[in-house]
Design a protein around this motif. Structure first.
Motif, PDB file in Angstrom:
ATOM      1  N   LYS A  88       0.594  -1.395  -0.087  1.00 43.04           N
ATOM      2  CA  LYS A  88       0.214   0.241  -0.050  1.00 43.04           C
ATOM      3  C   LYS A  88       0.664   1.672  -0.611  1.00 43.04           C
ATOM      4  O   LYS A  88       1.062   2.253  -0.633  1.00 43.04           O
ATOM      5  N   ALA A  89       2.383   1.408   0.380  1.00 42.75           N
ATOM      6  CA  ALA A  89       3.083   2.248   0.618  1.00 42.75           C
ATOM      7  C   ALA A  89       3.976   2.499  -0.198  1.00 42.75           C
ATOM      8  O   ALA A  89       4.441   3.900  -1.273  1.00 42.75           O
ATOM      9  N   PHE A  90       3.714   1.080  -1.369  1.00 40.18           N
ATOM     10  CA  PHE A  90       4.380   1.559  -2.476  1.00 40.18           C
ATOM     11  C   PHE A  90       4.098   2.886  -3.847  1.00 40.18           C
ATOM     12  O   PHE A  90       2.683   2.351  -3.285  1.00 40.18           O
ATOM     13  N   SER A  91       4.328   3.967  -3.817  1.00 38.07           N
ATOM     14  CA  SER A  91       4.053   5.224  -4.175  1.00 38.07           C
ATOM     15  C   SER A  91       4.239   4.540  -5.929  1.00 38.07           C
ATOM     16  O   SER A  91       4.619   4.126  -6.838  1.00 38.07           O
ATOM     17  N   ALA A  92       3.535   5.699  -6.948  1.00 34.30           N
ATOM     18  CA  ALA A  92       2.826   5.584  -8.050  1.00 34.30           C
ATOM     19  C   ALA A  92       4.799   6.518  -8.565  1.00 34.30           C
ATOM     20  O   ALA A  92       4.722   5.455  -9.776  1.00 34.30           O
ATOM     21  N   ASP A  93       4.750   7.100  -8.236  1.00 34.37           N
ATOM     22  CA  ASP A  93       6.038   7.869  -8.077  1.00 34.37           C
ATOM     23  C   ASP A  93       7.080   6.294  -7.979  1.00 34.37           C
ATOM     24  O   ASP A  93       8.530   6.828  -8.807  1.00 34.37           O
ATOM     25  N   GLU A  94       7.235   5.991  -7.052  1.00 33.32           N
ATOM     26  CA  GLU A  94       8.073   4.827  -6.973  1.00 33.32           C
ATOM     27  C   GLU A  94       8.148   3.462  -8.076  1.00 33.32           C
ATOM     28  O   GLU A  94       9.620   2.546  -8.092  1.00 33.32           O
ATOM     29  N   MET A  95       7.206   3.623  -8.660  1.00 33.88           N
ATOM     30  CA  MET A  95       6.599   2.219  -9.580  1.00 33.88           C
ATOM     31  C   MET A  95       7.622   3.013 -10.942  1.00 33.88           C
ATOM     32  O   MET A  95       8.004   2.565 -11.398  1.00 33.88           O
ATOM     33  N   LEU A  96       7.233   4.674 -10.786  1.00 27.20           N
ATOM     34  CA  LEU A  96       7.907   4.949 -12.707  1.00 27.20           C
ATOM     35  C   LEU A  96       9.628   4.676 -11.982  1.00 27.20           C
ATOM     36  O   LEU A  96      10.402   4.427 -12.851  1.00 27.20           O
ATOM     37  N   GLU A  97      10.413   5.278 -11.565  1.00 28.20           N
ATOM     38  CA  GLU A  97      11.546   4.881 -10.351  1.00 28.20           C
ATOM     39  C   GLU A  97      11.654   3.307 -10.426  1.00 28.20           C
ATOM     40  O   GLU A  97      12.985   3.371 -11.537  1.00 28.20           O
ATOM     41  N   LEU A  98      10.971   2.235 -10.683  1.00 28.03           N
ATOM     42  CA  LEU A  98      11.570   1.193 -10.793  1.00 28.03           C
ATOM     43  C   LEU A  98      11.701   0.308 -12.316  1.00 28.03           C
ATOM     44  O   LEU A  98      12.481  -0.284 -12.660  1.00 28.03           O
ATOM     45  N   PHE A  99      10.655   1.319 -12.930  1.00 25.59           N
ATOM     46  CA  PHE A  99      10.799   0.903 -13.992  1.00 25.59           C
ATOM     47  C   PHE A  99      11.980   1.055 -14.466  1.00 25.59           C
ATOM     48  O   PHE A  99      12.537   0.803 -15.549  1.00 25.59           O
ATOM     49  N   GLY A 100      12.624   2.412 -14.543  1.00 25.63           N
ATOM     50  CA  GLY A 100      14.360   2.919 -15.005  1.00 25.63           C
ATOM     51  C   GLY A 100      13.758   3.736 -15.989  1.00 25.63           C
ATOM     52  O   GLY A 100      13.239   5.326 -15.502  1.00 25.63           O
TER      53      GLY A 100
END
Length: 149
Positions: A88-100
């Motif tokens: 739940k705490a994993f944000s959309a910005d963190e997802m975009l960062e994970l993608f690269g």
């Protein structure tokens, strides 16, 4: 602005060509599906949650562009073993960062599709089939992501 070539970096292509946990999860306790109406990408996320609220197993299925499918693979790999609070705490910005690679706003929607479906799936227990109308296959609770504006 990055070129198309930059978007398809090697690690993105690796996840697209050899995805992590792509396929059905027969023992799913939670699942949901979403579609990006702009381009037609579809992602379904299936989870098996432990009694203590940890993701024991996560799988995805879908069709769509390299970005939507590779990001789903990356996300599924990242969330296995995490608690629901961590997810739940994993944000959309963190997802975009994970993608690269940096993405245009429309391509960000492709990348964030699996993240949105995951956030919905953790609140969508799979119907155990207690009802008599079981002919349509499994039923998922929660709102449909395709209905979002």
């Amino acid at each position: 602005m990055p070129s198309e070539q930059d978007i398809y970096e090697e690690h993105v292509l690796d996840h697209y060509e050899d995805p992590y946990h792509r396929g059905p999860l027969e023992s799913a306790t939670h699942a949901d599906e979403g579609k990006n109406p702009l381009c037609g990408d579809v992602v379904q996320v299936s989870l098996r949650l432990s009694d203590d609220g940890r993701i024991e197993e996560a799988w995805f299925e879908g069709e769509g562009c390299v970005i939507s499918q590779a990001s789903a693979s990356m996300l599924i790999e990242k969330v296995e073993g995490k608690t629901l609070d961590e997810v739940k705490a994993f944000s959309a910005d963190e997802m975009l960062e994970l993608f690269g690679p940096k993405l245009t706003p429309n391509r960000q929607k492709c990348c964030l599709l699996s993240w949105r479906v995951l956030q919905s799936a953790i609140h969508a227990p799979v119907d155990a089939g207690d009802s008599e109308d079981d002919s349509d296959g499994p039923h998922f609770g929660g709102p449909s992501l395709s209905e979002e504006s």
